[in-house]
Design a protein around this motif. Structure first.
Motif, PDB file in Angstrom:
ATOM      1  N   PHE A   1      78.263  23.630 100.885  1.00 43.98           N
ATOM      2  CA  PHE A   1      77.630  23.059 102.118  1.00 43.98           C
ATOM      3  C   PHE A   1      77.300  24.041 102.978  1.00 43.98           C
ATOM      4  N   PHE A   2      78.416  24.785 103.412  1.00 48.42           N
ATOM      5  CA  PHE A   2      78.306  25.512 104.680  1.00 48.42           C
ATOM      6  C   PHE A   2      77.327  26.766 104.315  1.00 48.42           C
ATOM      7  N   LEU A   3      77.416  27.323 102.989  1.00 49.88           N
ATOM      8  CA  LEU A   3      76.764  28.255 102.581  1.00 49.88           C
ATOM      9  C   LEU A   3      75.361  27.943 102.653  1.00 49.88           C
TER      10      LEU A   3
ATOM     11  N   GLY B   1      71.538   6.983  98.016  1.00 50.78           N
ATOM     12  CA  GLY B   1      70.475   8.054  98.581  1.00 50.78           C
ATOM     13  C   GLY B   1      71.237   9.192  99.237  1.00 50.78           C
ATOM     14  N   MET B   2      72.344   9.107  99.859  1.00 49.30           N
ATOM     15  CA  MET B   2      73.181  10.022 100.469  1.00 49.30           C
ATOM     16  C   MET B   2      73.641  10.905  99.622  1.00 49.30           C
TER      17      MET B   2
ATOM     18  N   ALA C   1      72.121  29.241 104.863  1.00 50.22           N
ATOM     19  CA  ALA C   1      70.789  29.843 104.368  1.00 50.22           C
ATOM     20  C   ALA C   1      69.697  29.303 105.062  1.00 50.22           C
ATOM     21  N   LYS C   2      69.952  27.595 105.243  1.00 55.26           N
ATOM     22  CA  LYS C   2      68.825  26.964 106.097  1.00 55.26           C
ATOM     23  C   LYS C   2      68.579  27.424 107.427  1.00 55.26           C
ATOM     24  N   GLU C   3      69.687  28.091 108.073  1.00 50.90           N
ATOM     25  CA  GLU C   3      69.619  28.598 109.492  1.00 50.90           C
ATOM     26  C   GLU C   3      68.829  30.055 109.271  1.00 50.90           C
ATOM     27  N   MET C   4      68.756  30.523 108.075  1.00 54.29           N
ATOM     28  CA  MET C   4      68.026  31.924 107.991  1.00 54.29           C
ATOM     29  C   MET C   4      66.550  31.211 107.695  1.00 54.29           C
TER      30      MET C   4
ATOM     31  N   TYR D   1      73.290  18.864  99.753  1.00 53.10           N
ATOM     32  CA  TYR D   1      73.457  20.032 100.427  1.00 53.10           C
ATOM     33  C   TYR D   1      72.050  20.156 101.333  1.00 53.10           C
ATOM     34  N   PRO D   2      72.264  20.857 102.332  1.00 55.51           N
ATOM     35  CA  PRO D   2      70.966  20.790 103.227  1.00 55.51           C
ATOM     36  C   PRO D   2      69.771  21.513 102.668  1.00 55.51           C
TER      37      PRO D   2
END
Length: 131
Positions: free
Chosen positions: A91-93, A28-29, A97-100, A34-35
């Motif tokens: 992942f960090f990219l 499942g993981m 984007a999720k933070e935006m 990615y976020p």
């Protein structure tokens, strides 16, 4: 005698139940890698979306002295490409984007650059929000 058999049965059942849960948890993981959703270059989501803006990341690293020493002895140029580093950067990219406020990134473009002393990565994508 019957008590030992029941005890063995309970222990084996316990192991099978919890090993099955662990396998299910790990698989499942893997699906949630990615976020946000990630669409590579020239891929687009099938849902309607609006563009939030570009997201970019760059990383530059110098070769470790050990790799330089091996290069001198063996003549092997270090490639500078690592699948793990690529996955971490994506992942960090995606997190950026999720933070935006994005639900996904699309047109993900990944490039590696290599020289004799350093290597690096350039990632570019477009952050999008589903309607």
């Amino acid at each position: 005698m019957l008590g030992k058999f029941i005890l063995k049965l309970v222990v084996i059942s316990f192991i099978l139940i919890f090993s099955g849960c662990a396998i299910g948890f790990r698989s499942g993981m893997m699906n949630a890698k990615y976020p946000t959703d990630v669409f590579w270059d020239k891929e687009e989501p099938k849902r309607p979306y609006e563009v939030l803006g570009d997201v970019k990341m760059q990383k530059e690293s110098y070769y470790a002295p050990e790799k330089k020493r091996k290069k001198q002895y063996y003549g092997d140029l270090p490639k500078g490409y690592s699948y793990d580093e690529k996955e971490v950067m994506i992942f960090f990219l995606s997190q950026k984007a999720k933070e935006m406020g994005a639900d996904a990134i699309m047109n993900l473009n990944y490039q590696v650059f290599v020289s004799q002393t350093k290597y690096g990565y350039d990632l570019k994508a477009v952050a999008i929000k589903y309607k």
